[in-house]
Design a protein around this motif. Structure first.
Motif, PDB file in Angstrom:
ATOM      1  N   GLN A 343       0.826  -1.205   0.000  1.00  0.00           N
ATOM      2  CA  GLN A 343       0.000   0.000   0.000  1.00  0.00           C
ATOM      3  C   GLN A 343       0.864   1.260   0.000  1.00  0.00           C
ATOM      4  O   GLN A 343       0.570   2.232  -0.698  1.00  0.00           O
ATOM      5  N   GLU A 344       1.958   1.259   0.792  1.00  0.00           N
ATOM      6  CA  GLU A 344       2.843   2.419   0.821  1.00  0.00           C
ATOM      7  C   GLU A 344       3.473   2.655  -0.545  1.00  0.00           C
ATOM      8  O   GLU A 344       3.558   3.798  -1.019  1.00  0.00           O
ATOM      9  N   THR A 345       3.920   1.595  -1.173  1.00  0.00           N
ATOM     10  CA  THR A 345       4.537   1.726  -2.494  1.00  0.00           C
ATOM     11  C   THR A 345       3.538   2.260  -3.510  1.00  0.00           C
ATOM     12  O   THR A 345       3.848   3.150  -4.318  1.00  0.00           O
ATOM     13  N   LEU A 346       2.316   1.733  -3.474  1.00  0.00           N
ATOM     14  CA  LEU A 346       1.283   2.202  -4.404  1.00  0.00           C
ATOM     15  C   LEU A 346       0.917   3.657  -4.134  1.00  0.00           C
ATOM     16  O   LEU A 346       0.739   4.453  -5.073  1.00  0.00           O
ATOM     17  N   ASP A 347       0.790   4.020  -2.846  1.00  0.00           N
ATOM     18  CA  ASP A 347       0.459   5.408  -2.505  1.00  0.00           C
ATOM     19  C   ASP A 347       1.537   6.360  -3.016  1.00  0.00           C
ATOM     20  O   ASP A 347       1.234   7.429  -3.566  1.00  0.00           O
ATOM     21  N   TYR A 348       2.797   5.991  -2.817  1.00  0.00           N
ATOM     22  CA  TYR A 348       3.876   6.868  -3.254  1.00  0.00           C
ATOM     23  C   TYR A 348       3.857   7.033  -4.776  1.00  0.00           C
ATOM     24  O   TYR A 348       4.025   8.142  -5.301  1.00  0.00           O
ATOM     25  N   GLU A 455      12.749  12.654   2.838  1.00  0.00           N
ATOM     26  CA  GLU A 455      13.026  12.355   1.437  1.00  0.00           C
ATOM     27  C   GLU A 455      12.579  10.940   1.096  1.00  0.00           C
ATOM     28  O   GLU A 455      12.560  10.049   1.953  1.00  0.00           O
ATOM     29  N   SER A 456      12.270  10.754  -0.169  1.00  0.00           N
ATOM     30  CA  SER A 456      11.825   9.437  -0.625  1.00  0.00           C
ATOM     31  C   SER A 456      12.949   8.421  -0.505  1.00  0.00           C
ATOM     32  O   SER A 456      14.118   8.731  -0.786  1.00  0.00           O
ATOM     33  N   PHE A 457      12.601   7.211  -0.097  1.00  0.00           N
ATOM     34  CA  PHE A 457      13.518   6.075   0.037  1.00  0.00           C
ATOM     35  C   PHE A 457      14.617   6.333   1.072  1.00  0.00           C
ATOM     36  O   PHE A 457      15.642   5.680   1.072  1.00  0.00           O
ATOM     37  N   ARG A 458      14.421   7.319   1.941  1.00  0.00           N
ATOM     38  CA  ARG A 458      15.473   7.695   2.876  1.00  0.00           C
ATOM     39  C   ARG A 458      15.171   7.164   4.261  1.00  0.00           C
ATOM     40  O   ARG A 458      14.068   7.345   4.783  1.00  0.00           O
ATOM     41  N   GLN A 459      16.150   6.494   4.855  1.00  0.00           N
ATOM     42  CA  GLN A 459      16.065   6.056   6.236  1.00  0.00           C
ATOM     43  C   GLN A 459      17.368   6.400   6.926  1.00  0.00           C
ATOM     44  O   GLN A 459      18.429   6.408   6.300  1.00  0.00           O
ATOM     45  N   VAL A 460      17.274   6.715   8.212  1.00  0.00           N
ATOM     46  CA  VAL A 460      18.470   7.096   8.945  1.00  0.00           C
ATOM     47  C   VAL A 460      19.449   5.941   8.990  1.00  0.00           C
ATOM     48  O   VAL A 460      20.645   6.092   8.811  1.00  0.00           O
ATOM     49  N   GLU A 461      18.960   4.751   9.204  1.00  0.00           N
ATOM     50  CA  GLU A 461      19.821   3.579   9.235  1.00  0.00           C
ATOM     51  C   GLU A 461      19.875   2.955   7.853  1.00  0.00           C
ATOM     52  O   GLU A 461      18.867   2.901   7.150  1.00  0.00           O
ATOM     53  N   THR A 462      21.037   2.472   7.441  1.00  0.00           N
ATOM     54  CA  THR A 462      21.161   1.792   6.160  1.00  0.00           C
ATOM     55  C   THR A 462      20.674   0.366   6.304  1.00  0.00           C
ATOM     56  O   THR A 462      20.515  -0.161   7.400  1.00  0.00           O
ATOM     57  N   SER A 463      20.491  -0.286   5.156  1.00  0.00           N
ATOM     58  CA  SER A 463      19.928  -1.637   5.168  1.00  0.00           C
ATOM     59  C   SER A 463      20.842  -2.632   5.860  1.00  0.00           C
ATOM     60  O   SER A 463      20.392  -3.666   6.337  1.00  0.00           O
ATOM     61  N   THR A 468      15.037  -2.079  12.408  1.00  0.00           N
ATOM     62  CA  THR A 468      13.579  -2.124  12.255  1.00  0.00           C
ATOM     63  C   THR A 468      13.217  -2.223  10.793  1.00  0.00           C
ATOM     64  O   THR A 468      14.019  -1.936   9.906  1.00  0.00           O
ATOM     65  N   GLY A 469      11.984  -2.615  10.535  1.00  0.00           N
ATOM     66  CA  GLY A 469      11.537  -2.758   9.167  1.00  0.00           C
ATOM     67  C   GLY A 469      10.990  -1.468   8.601  1.00  0.00           C
ATOM     68  O   GLY A 469      10.982  -0.435   9.243  1.00  0.00           O
ATOM     69  N   GLY A 470      10.498  -1.560   7.368  1.00  0.00           N
ATOM     70  CA  GLY A 470       9.892  -0.397   6.724  1.00  0.00           C
ATOM     71  C   GLY A 470      10.506  -0.125   5.368  1.00  0.00           C
ATOM     72  O   GLY A 470      11.613  -0.541   5.077  1.00  0.00           O
ATOM     73  N   THR A 471       9.752   0.591   4.544  1.00  0.00           N
ATOM     74  CA  THR A 471      10.204   0.891   3.185  1.00  0.00           C
ATOM     75  C   THR A 471      10.981   2.188   3.084  1.00  0.00           C
ATOM     76  O   THR A 471      11.644   2.435   2.080  1.00  0.00           O
ATOM     77  N   GLY A 472      10.876   3.049   4.088  1.00  0.00           N
ATOM     78  CA  GLY A 472      11.489   4.371   3.970  1.00  0.00           C
ATOM     79  C   GLY A 472      10.614   5.342   3.215  1.00  0.00           C
ATOM     80  O   GLY A 472      11.062   6.430   2.841  1.00  0.00           O
ATOM     81  N   LEU A 473       9.353   4.977   2.973  1.00  0.00           N
ATOM     82  CA  LEU A 473       8.431   5.851   2.242  1.00  0.00           C
ATOM     83  C   LEU A 473       7.401   6.502   3.150  1.00  0.00           C
ATOM     84  O   LEU A 473       6.716   7.435   2.731  1.00  0.00           O
ATOM     85  N   GLY A 474       7.271   5.995   4.388  1.00  0.00           N
ATOM     86  CA  GLY A 474       6.199   6.478   5.266  1.00  0.00           C
ATOM     87  C   GLY A 474       6.241   7.971   5.489  1.00  0.00           C
ATOM     88  O   GLY A 474       5.225   8.664   5.337  1.00  0.00           O
ATOM     89  N   LEU A 475       7.417   8.518   5.843  1.00  0.00           N
ATOM     90  CA  LEU A 475       7.516   9.957   6.105  1.00  0.00           C
ATOM     91  C   LEU A 475       7.397  10.767   4.819  1.00  0.00           C
ATOM     92  O   LEU A 475       6.842  11.868   4.830  1.00  0.00           O
ATOM     93  N   ALA A 476       7.926  10.255   3.706  1.00  0.00           N
ATOM     94  CA  ALA A 476       7.801  10.959   2.426  1.00  0.00           C
ATOM     95  C   ALA A 476       6.330  11.062   2.020  1.00  0.00           C
ATOM     96  O   ALA A 476       5.856  12.119   1.569  1.00  0.00           O
ATOM     97  N   ILE A 477       5.592   9.956   2.203  1.00  0.00           N
ATOM     98  CA  ILE A 477       4.161   9.973   1.898  1.00  0.00           C
ATOM     99  C   ILE A 477       3.426  10.915   2.848  1.00  0.00           C
ATOM    100  O   ILE A 477       2.552  11.697   2.424  1.00  0.00           O
TER     101      ILE A 477
END
Length: 508
Positions: A343-348, A455-463, A468-477
């Motif tokens: 859903q996050e990917t589709l929303d973005y 920013e899109s696809f941006r997370q403070v921690e690298t993969s 924690t999990g997540g796409t890195g899109l939540g805050l951008a959305i």
């Protein structure tokens, strides 16, 4: 006998012309007479002149002589007068006409010289005008331009060139050599790339300049990027151009950063999708083939044994039901997580292509916040976190589904990145806006990452190190959804102490 005088045209006075005229006159005045001049070398003609003013016939000499501009003198006689015309033999000297021709030729030569002078003056004017037009044209271009002669001395440059190299502006004077200018720039720190390797950098730069067949990118001390290119002319002069590519470099850096972020996103999303799918498929295997489960085998054996007590059968049945429920619960959790990722990917993607639509309408704030807090309180409690809320009972103009999505993202992130303490959700009225705050006592965000978390696809921690999990899109959305409502979102954080995310929504 009478002297002969002529009138001076310049002064009007009578001047002595030649010594004496001695006519021989016959006593009978009606007859022609002979006349002669004391001085030889002249043509003489005489005609009579009566007292009443009329001219008589020419009785001596050539009558045509009177038509050749002769010197005339009047001789008074007892019976009237004669008019004597005298010319040098052969006519007047020709130097008067020659002087006129000379004057003509002198005037012609003068005019010719004036034309030549005017021609060269016009050539010089055109040359100066052409130089001025060339300088104006060079100054008008948006790139730096410099010209060095065959002795490597600066001949010409434009204002853009001086602006780009402001640190060495005082060295940019005609006649200064390229080496002196470049050394001055290195000494003043104009070229960050030369730091620590000054002489080697200068030597390399001079070698390229002497060859003058190159194109490089150069960083200046004011973070300006310049593309430097130079070429030699047939006369051995060096033409240099400096193109400001700062915006291009920034765009390139941003594109590389975005590409890196997308690569990170693909790594993250592949891991995130694989994890719930592994859970779902793993537990589904047992449900598809239940005979592989020990509890199922134990229950079947107990049923097959007629001596098995009813209580034992019930106990084994309960164990099987609990196991199936536990597996189904894990599959349900994994499925919901998978749905959230999709859903996050589709929303973005919808937001990026402008397909995301919102339908703002007046909605109550308190019920939305309270229902989300109740929904997530158990998740927070499982981590030993206290989840609190305090809201004003006001209405905002918002799409309720999207407002819930923003709050769910912020509260969910707070729970995800907080290991102890509390999370507080509260609101306040600020002018014609409602401000929502989500504060936690979690790990916090480094200061240099605060602007990048949205920013899109941006997370403070690298993969590679993320916990924690997540796409890195939540805050951008969330940011885009808040902006679509006419509000803004921001974060304040102290590393190790916690974060406070806030956003505004217009009041209804």
């Amino acid at each position: 006998r009478t002297p002969v005088f002529t009138s001076n045209p310049a002064t009007g006075e009578q001047e002595f012309c030649w010594p004496m005229l001695a006519p021989a006159v016959h006593r009978d005045r009606n007859e022609k007479v002979a006349a002669f001049a004391v001085q030889s070398g002249y043509d003489i003609a005489i005609h009579s002149h009566s007292p009443d003013g009329t001219d008589g016939e020419v009785f001596f000499g050539d009558p045509n002589l009177f038509d050749k501009d002769p010197v005339l003198t009047k001789v008074t006689l007892p019976f009237g007068s004669w008019v004597v015309a005298v010319l040098p033999k052969g006519g007047w000297p020709s130097f008067q006409k020659s002087l006129g021709a000379l004057r003509f030729w002198l005037a012609l030569v003068g005019v010719f010289l004036l034309l030549i002078v005017a021609y060269f003056v016009e050539l010089n004017r055109r040359k100066l005008a052409a130089e001025e037009h060339l300088l104006n044209a060079i100054d008008a271009i948006n790139d730096g331009f410099a010209l060095y002669d065959d002795q490597d001395r600066l001949v010409l440059f434009n204002n853009k060139y001086r602006k780009l190299y402001a640190q060495t502006g005082d060295l940019l004077v005609k006649g200064n050599t390229f080496e002196r200018i470049i050394r001055g720039g290195v000494a003043r720190g104009q070229y960050p790339q030369a730091k620590g390797i000054e002489e080697d950098w200068i030597a390399e730069r001079m070698a390229m300049h002497q060859e003058a067949n190159y194109e490089i990118e150069q960083l200046l001390d004011d973070d300006t990027w310049v593309r430097v290119s130079e070429r030699k002319t047939a006369a051995g002069w060096t033409v240099g151009f400096r193109v400001d590519i700062t915006e291009l470099k920034r765009a390139q850096t941003a594109a590389e950063s975005a590409n890196h972020a997308k690569t990170e996103f693909l790594n993250v999303i592949s891991h995130e999708l694989r994890t719930p799918l592994t859970v779902i498929l793993g537990y589904n295997t047992f449900l598809v083939a239940p005979e592989t489960l020990p509890t199922v085998r134990a229950l079947r054996e107990a049923i097959a044994d007629e001596s098995t007590p009813r209580e034992a059968l019930n106990e084994k049945t309960d164990k099987l039901v609990d196991m199936v429920a536990r597996y189904a619960g894990k599959m349900d959790t994994a499925g919901k997580h998978l749905l959230t990722l999709i859903q996050e990917t589709l929303d973005y993607s919808k937001i990026e292509v402008g397909k995301m639509n919102i339908s703002p309408e007046p909605v109550e704030v308190a019920p939305i916040v309270e229902s989300l807090v109740d929904q997530l309180r158990q998740q927070a409690k499982a981590k030993g976190i206290c989840l609190l809320s305090e809201t004003e009972n006001l209405q905002v103009l918002a799409d309720e589904t999207r407002l819930r999505q923003v709050l769910f993202n912020l509260i969910g992130n707070a729970i995800k990145f907080t290991d102890h303490g509390e999370i507080e959700v509260w609101t306040e009225k600020t002018g014609d806006m409602m401000t929502f705050h989500v504060e936690d006592t979690g790990q916090g965000i480094p200061a240099d990452e605060l602007e990048r978390v949205f920013e899109s696809f941006r997370q403070v921690e690298t993969s590679s190190v993320r916990k924690t999990g997540g796409t890195g899109l939540g805050l951008a959305i969330s940011r885009k959804l808040v902006e679509m409502h006419g509000g803004k979102i921001w974060v304040e954080s102290t590393l190790g102490e916690g974060s406070a995310f806030s956003f505004t929504i217009p009041l209804a």
